[in-house]
Structure formats: C-alpha cells, structure tokens
Scaffold this active site. Structure first.
Site, PDB file in Angstrom:
ATOM      1  N   HIS A 161     -11.499   5.061   8.524  1.00  0.00           N
ATOM      2  CA  HIS A 161     -10.306   5.002   7.666  1.00  0.00           C
ATOM      3  C   HIS A 161     -10.482   5.903   6.444  1.00  0.00           C
ATOM      4  O   HIS A 161      -9.552   6.615   6.037  1.00  0.00           O
ATOM      5  CB  HIS A 161     -10.050   3.559   7.212  1.00  0.00           C
ATOM      6  CG  HIS A 161      -9.309   2.724   8.190  1.00  0.00           C
ATOM      7  ND1 HIS A 161      -9.936   1.971   9.151  1.00  0.00           N
ATOM      8  CD2 HIS A 161      -7.985   2.513   8.367  1.00  0.00           C
ATOM      9  CE1 HIS A 161      -9.037   1.331   9.873  1.00  0.00           C
ATOM     10  NE2 HIS A 161      -7.837   1.649   9.428  1.00  0.00           N
ATOM     11  N   GLN A 169       0.818  -1.218   0.000  1.00  0.00           N
ATOM     12  CA  GLN A 169       0.000   0.000   0.000  1.00  0.00           C
ATOM     13  C   GLN A 169       0.846   1.260   0.000  1.00  0.00           C
ATOM     14  O   GLN A 169       0.541   2.221  -0.710  1.00  0.00           O
ATOM     15  CB  GLN A 169      -0.924   0.018   1.219  1.00  0.00           C
ATOM     16  CG  GLN A 169      -2.220  -0.733   1.045  1.00  0.00           C
ATOM     17  CD  GLN A 169      -3.155  -0.536   2.225  1.00  0.00           C
ATOM     18  OE1 GLN A 169      -3.006   0.403   3.010  1.00  0.00           O
ATOM     19  NE2 GLN A 169      -4.124  -1.422   2.369  1.00  0.00           N
ATOM     20  N   MET A 182     -11.934  -1.336  -0.079  1.00  0.00           N
ATOM     21  CA  MET A 182     -11.554  -0.535  -1.241  1.00  0.00           C
ATOM     22  C   MET A 182     -11.903   0.930  -1.024  1.00  0.00           C
ATOM     23  O   MET A 182     -11.254   1.826  -1.563  1.00  0.00           O
ATOM     24  CB  MET A 182     -12.261  -1.069  -2.489  1.00  0.00           C
ATOM     25  CG  MET A 182     -11.849  -0.385  -3.782  1.00  0.00           C
ATOM     26  SD  MET A 182     -10.100  -0.619  -4.143  1.00  0.00           S
ATOM     27  CE  MET A 182     -10.116  -2.371  -4.507  1.00  0.00           C
ATOM     28  N   PRO A 208      -5.552  -6.300   4.641  1.00  0.00           N
ATOM     29  CA  PRO A 208      -6.096  -7.077   3.518  1.00  0.00           C
ATOM     30  C   PRO A 208      -5.272  -8.353   3.320  1.00  0.00           C
ATOM     31  O   PRO A 208      -4.042  -8.324   3.389  1.00  0.00           O
ATOM     32  CB  PRO A 208      -5.937  -6.129   2.325  1.00  0.00           C
ATOM     33  CG  PRO A 208      -5.783  -4.769   2.914  1.00  0.00           C
ATOM     34  CD  PRO A 208      -5.101  -4.967   4.228  1.00  0.00           C
TER      35      PRO A 208
END
Length: 383
Positions: free
Chosen positions: A338, A111, A313, A146
C-alpha cells in the site's frame, strides 16, 4: 453540483489502476490528488487485482463525494465500473453527505475527502476558519479498513500533533457488517497555510498501552472479556509491563449501534509522542480469544521494528508528506505494498520526490520526501 456526463478529455492524465497494490487505495489517492491539484485524470483497470473487479458501492460513493466537493465532471462513477474519468474544479468548503447504502467503511470515505476539504479555500459564507462538515454513513468497524476508533485514537491525534490541524469526529451511531447503518460527523478545519514537514525518527519507550474491546447487538459481554484477557496476555508476553495496559471493555448501547459486531483496537503510546496500533474484527465462528490475541500480535509486530508509525499510518501519511512544505523524514517498519503504491502515485501526480532506505537486519525503513508545499487557493481564485 457534480455532473455525470462525457467530460472534456484534453490534458487528462491516465492512471493504470492495476499498478502495484491495484486496489481501492490507489483510486482514493488518485481522486484526492486530482481534486487538490485541479488535475484531470482517468483511471482504467480499477481494482483489477481483486476477485471482484471494478468499483464497489463504497468506492463510487467516495468519488461522488469528492466530485461534489470540487464540482467535478465525471464519467463511469457507478458500481462495478472498471474505468473512471474525473475533471475537477476548485474544492469548496461546506456540508457534505456520503452514503454508499451498504456497510462500506466510513473511514475510507473520510480518507478520500479529508485532504480535499483541508485545502479548500475559506470563504465568507463559511465560518471564519473555513471549516467543513462531513456526514458519513455505512460501516464504522469493518474488515479491510481502519476502524473508526483508529481514526479517533491514532489518525487524528497524528494530524493534530504533526500538522497543527485540529479535526473532530463524532460517532452518532455504529454500524456493523452486513447491515451498516452507522453514521459519523467529521469537522474538517481549513489549512491556513502549507503543512509543516514531518521529522519522526525517534520513538522512545512505550509508556502506555490502551485499547477498546466491544460487542454490539445480541453478542454477549463475555466475548469482550475473552478478547481483553487474551490481548493482555499476549502483550505481557512481549515484555510490556502489565501495569501499563488499560483496555476498555464495552457493550455497545442498542440505541447507538446497528447490527451484531465485535472487535478490539489497541494502541501504544511512547515517550516521543508516537502512537502505534494493532486491531482485529470479530468474525462469525472465530473464538473471541483468538481475536484478542490477533490484535495484540498486530500491535507487537508494529512495535518490533522500532519505527514511529504503524503499517496503517505508513501509507496514510504519504499523501500528507507529498503535500507538506520541505523535507519530511519518517522512520517506519518494512514498506507495505500500500505504501509503495501511495509513493508511486504521489510522484506521478505531483512534483514531490520520495526516497526510501531500508536498514539491514532491523526491519526499519526511513522514508524521506521533499514535499510540494501546497496551499489553499485564494477565495478570488476559486471564483
């Protein structure tokens, strides 16, 4: 090469790491924006909202990875540090390795690095496309991150479909808590121009539900079957035809997995090309059927609001909406903390402007963003 020293602090933007969600996501996005925009910054109160404050090994490894990518000067990048200073230079394509030495998530390392490499300038020393290679080590299927399967089946397909970017990921070895030891290779292409704006407001009906349930190490295959059966029953009870459901049951090969682990990821595909996911990780002492049911409930909940992306997502796409050219519009479910944090940070570090509109009684939210149209610096500018 990145350096850990006392950086020059002129024009450094200060970020309070305790803002809103106040966790590792804020740090990852802030460092990525810093590298992309050549914006020096400092972050204080890192993970102040967590029981164990400061950087974990995984967070420090991610910052060091981006520091290598953009030859940054840094201060405070070590485990337990509650403040960091980051002075970036231009990101460079290349071959990079990150290893926190723990079961820290490989997907969270991805990420922080992926946007930076996407916009690194193509150079004659690399392939014609300017692609970069990442070797990421640690946990592949971890709690509070994730799963690597989410990257494979949801995140990268989203990037390919909507931004015309074609990254690839190869799982050499899966690693589970507490040993870690997993390893993935990611090929990140060069973005030859600004990302296209998103327009995702229509989802369409579910056309398939796919999934992957697994056990590794000494855990028996019967646990997989319990997860699959419970997940299917929960999905069917939500009104989805059982003929649409196909969940793979896997016993990981000992040669390509380290440690004992179990879990399940489910994803629904829709008429309009949306992919909505739900997942759960096996926890010692928890019945496998409950793990399967939890993943299915997660999926059903993400489908219930009628949005075009799931809650995971939802926050991951914010940085790409901010960087894209033009106005993006995406229908989501209720905004997560988030996501609110990602929006706040994007507006603080860039000129992108976000608006959110909640649709009363539906749980549906429309996120719009006028992006900055970031382009990679030219090779000449990078020297």
């Amino acid at each position: 090469m990145a350096t850990e020293e006392t950086p020059q602090t002129t024009n450094v933007l200060h970020i309070d790491g305790a803002t809103l969600e106040g966790g590792g996501q804020l740090v990852r996005n802030a460092i990525a924006f810093s590298a992309l925009l050549a914006r020096p910054l400092s972050i204080s109160n890192i993970r102040a909202n967590r029981k164990q404050k400061g950087l974990k090994a995984q967070h420090a490894a991610g910052i060091k990875l981006v520091a290598d990518i953009c030859n940054a000067e840094t201060k405070g990048v070590q485990q337990n540090s509650e403040s960091v200073t980051f002075i970036p230079h231009t990101p460079k394509p290349g071959h990079y390795v990150a290893d926190p030495g723990t079961a820290g998530s490989t997907t969270l390392l991805l990420q922080i690095a992926f946007p930076c490499l996407l916009f690194s300038p193509a150079t004659p020393s690399e392939t014609d496309s300017g692609e970069s290679h990442l070797t990421l080590r640690g946990g592949t299927n971890a709690i509070a991150a994730p799963q690597i399967d989410y990257t494979i089946h949801v995140f990268f397909p989203f990037i390919r479909r909507h931004f015309n970017i074609d990254p690839h990921i190869y799982v050499k070895r899966r690693g589970y808590y507490p040993k870690g030891g997993g390893e993935v290779t990611v090929i990140v292409p060069h973005a030859s121009g600004p990302l296209l704006a998103l327009n995702l407001t229509s989802r369409g009906a579910v056309t398939a539900v796919r999934g992957r349930a697994y056990v590794a190490g000494s855990l028996p295959m019967r646990l997989v079957n319990l997860m699959v059966d419970a997940a299917k029953a929960q999905i069917i009870s939500s009104g989805i035809n059982k003929k649409l459901i196909d969940i793979e049951a896997v016993k990981e090969d000992e040669s390509t997995a380290i440690g004992n682990g179990s879990g399940i990821i489910l994803w629904a595909e829709t008429e309009e090309g949306c992919i909505i996911a739900g997942s759960a990780i096996g926890v010692r002492g928890t019945n496998a059927s409950l793990i399967g049911k939890e993943a299915a409930e997660d999926l059903v909940s993400n489908l219930a609001h009628g949005g075009c992306v799931d809650e995971y997502m939802q926050d991951q796409m914010i940085i790409f909406m901010a960087l894209a050219k033009g106005k993006s519009t995406v229908a989501t479910g209720p905004l997560s903390l988030h996501t609110k944090t990602a929006i706040w940070l994007a507006e603080k570090l860039t000129s992108a402007k976000f608006q959110t509109e909640e649709k009363p009684g539906t749980g549906r939210t429309i996120i719009t963003c006028e992006g900055i149209g970031l382009e990679s610096p030219s090779h000449a500018e990078s020297n």
